[in-house]
Design an enzyme around this catalytic site. Sequence first.
Site, mmCIF file in Angstrom:
data_model
loop_
_atom_site.group_PDB
_atom_site.id
_atom_site.type_symbol
_atom_site.label_atom_id
_atom_site.label_comp_id
_atom_site.label_asym_id
_atom_site.label_seq_id
_atom_site.Cartn_x
_atom_site.Cartn_y
_atom_site.Cartn_z
ATOM 1 N N GLU A 71 0.806 -1.224 0.000
ATOM 2 C CA GLU A 71 0.000 0.000 0.000
ATOM 3 C C GLU A 71 0.834 1.267 0.000
ATOM 4 O O GLU A 71 0.568 2.188 -0.759
ATOM 5 C CB GLU A 71 -0.909 0.041 1.240
ATOM 6 C CG GLU A 71 -2.220 -0.694 1.099
ATOM 7 C CD GLU A 71 -2.043 -2.193 1.164
ATOM 8 O OE1 GLU A 71 -0.953 -2.648 1.544
ATOM 9 O OE2 GLU A 71 -3.000 -2.909 0.821
ATOM 10 N N HIS A 140 -10.474 -4.959 10.920
ATOM 11 C CA HIS A 140 -10.995 -4.780 9.570
ATOM 12 C C HIS A 140 -12.296 -4.003 9.551
ATOM 13 O O HIS A 140 -13.020 -4.048 8.564
ATOM 14 C CB HIS A 140 -11.204 -6.153 8.908
ATOM 15 C CG HIS A 140 -9.914 -6.834 8.561
ATOM 16 N ND1 HIS A 140 -9.124 -7.438 9.503
ATOM 17 C CD2 HIS A 140 -9.265 -6.977 7.381
ATOM 18 C CE1 HIS A 140 -8.047 -7.942 8.922
ATOM 19 N NE2 HIS A 140 -8.103 -7.682 7.638
#
Lengths: 348, 359
Positions: A71, A140
């Site tokens: 990322e 998450h």
Amino acid sequence: MAAVSGLVRRPLQQMTVRDAINQGMDEELERDEKVFLLGEEVAQYDGAYKVSRGLWKKYGDKRIIDTPISEMGFAGIAVGAAMAGLRPICEFMTFNFSMQAIDQVINSAAKTYYMSGGLQPVPIVFRGPNGASAGVAAQHSQCFAAWYGHCPGLKVVSPWNSEDAKGLIKSAIRDNNPVVVLENELMYGVPFEFPAEAQSKDFLVPIGKAKVERQGTHITVVSHSRPVGHCLEAATVLSKEGIECEVINMRTIRPMDIDTIEASVMKTNHLITVEGGWPQFGVGAEICARIMEGISEKLVLEYSQAVIIMYLNIHWIKRSETRDGQVTWFNLPCVQLPGCSCCSSHWC
Amino acid sequence: MRKMLAAVSRVLAGAAQKPASRVLVASRNFANDATFEIKKCDLHRLEEGPPVTTVLTREDGLKYYRMMQTVRRMELKADQLYKQKIIRGFCHLCDGQEACCVGLEAGINPTDHLITAYRAHGFTFTRGLSVREILAELTGRRGGCAKGKGGSMHMYAKNFYGGNGIVGAQGQIFEAYNMAALWKLPCIFICENNRYGMGTSVERAAASTDYYKRGDFIPGLRVDGMDILCVREATRFAAAYCRSGKGPILMELQTYRYHGHSMSDPGVSYRTREEIQEVRSKSDPIMLLKDRMVNSNLASVEELKEIDVEVRKEIEDAAQFATADPEPPLEELGYHIYSSDPPFEVRGANQWIKFKSVS
């Protein structure tokens, strides 16, 4: 009555949020060759959540790019591309992973136009699912609206339905600033009526403008993303008890459309904010702060009591859904509201 | 004959008739160019490297000398202004590393794109900004290249993306290496190895100090970063490599900084003054170029001294400007938050203070 209206009305097009985002990106990719999409699984896999389905087949390797799982690296590459004149859409598989790249979003993207004295714009879009999903646990499920909404230089939008999703992603791509688009995984598969004007290739939802989804007179309920749906359901339940909620869909977190919220609170005198993020330092906290600052000038003059009830984290609303889809609402803890006309014992 | 010429030129120079002394100097025959041997680069995953000899023209030599001297003087002036508290905040100086920025620029095109970290003043200059704009940005004035809002680490120019304050991600660089190699991006990754990461020597920070090898599958060069000709040749080689479509390449420039990491670091607690002095006397990049040019008759000592005087004046003027120019007005505090947007209001320290924001 129903039969007559059935004869007269033409069926409106139904569009899921996923397809709306897909259509929005497709139209913008077609319109401007500088636009491209990069992220994990966006190309050959058709998108981890199938949001970019068909785009790689249509546009090829140069416009739809699969990245390795890095990322920080690919967000940095995207920011560099934006600085050099391209218009990247950088997808994070979920915004939880954007934490790996957050320095690129904030320091390299958001702050650069300011720190260069207006020389270097960064026309980039960061998009992906945000907030809670189904049973994916704490790491998450974080909602990043408050974190990104805190930073000047960024624009942050949070669509609820298909119209929002298509209009906002198109506006974000056309915007010359870094825009964070907070989608919601659980909304991807939900179909909504898609009005005719939304089907146009130039349909845009302006960034920075909230929408009143439901008019009401007794209480203002402000929300963004998936909870907007819950607020509308709650409004339907309350309507049977004679309480009319005005439900506002924020659509944009930053720059926040506080004027719409304020106008509504002036009308109703009551406010609830509903969000998927944690309460402390959250979106609702900011709305309350701004209403209080605004109210101190306006409402004190006109009304004897200006009341902020409280703001609620979505988890406090007790909504029970059985496996076969039956939903039950539980009343919230009592709040005694001075000047509240309906009752004295339960939340209204 | 030479002695007579020198004597006459001194007399005439004393009369402060510039054109006359120039004529005298010009009439002395300089070589048009000279060939020099340069150090061979260490190679990683490369069959052959940059050439070991190079031709330097008089014109280029004078240009490089002037540029390096300008960067040197500009950095020393920044040091002075910082100590006078006219420059605040962060200030990372690159004196000692002039051959890197000037040599790099000599090996690439103005249309190529360059980005660097916080030790950026030299690159800002070589990429085309004036000393005036740079010093005024350091002093935070409105004549600065970022209107006084960026400071030392946030200067931008055409095809130059700063100046970046947030660095230090070893993981990121490997992610970038991976993607650059995977997609064959035409990118030169450059490490200016000045032997220290802030106050930590490379031996204490790196499991492998062969930085030019750490691209692994990416070929690399280790270059003498104190020799501008070596840097230029290596850059030309690396640029040609990338442009041919072979993908990324790494360059490690072995260089040295005379100052500490930044102005808040004296730079002597983790290294000895003797070490600094040794580099200064044996490997100073400006001295090396000067000696080469004088010894090969590409320029005279007087000519180079003249350039020194001109540069000094340019820096003085720029410093004057940077000190006298007003700060950006408070009304502009909120400007440039968004690009291409209509003006809007920004909340200040309390709800009654509002700043206008213009794109």
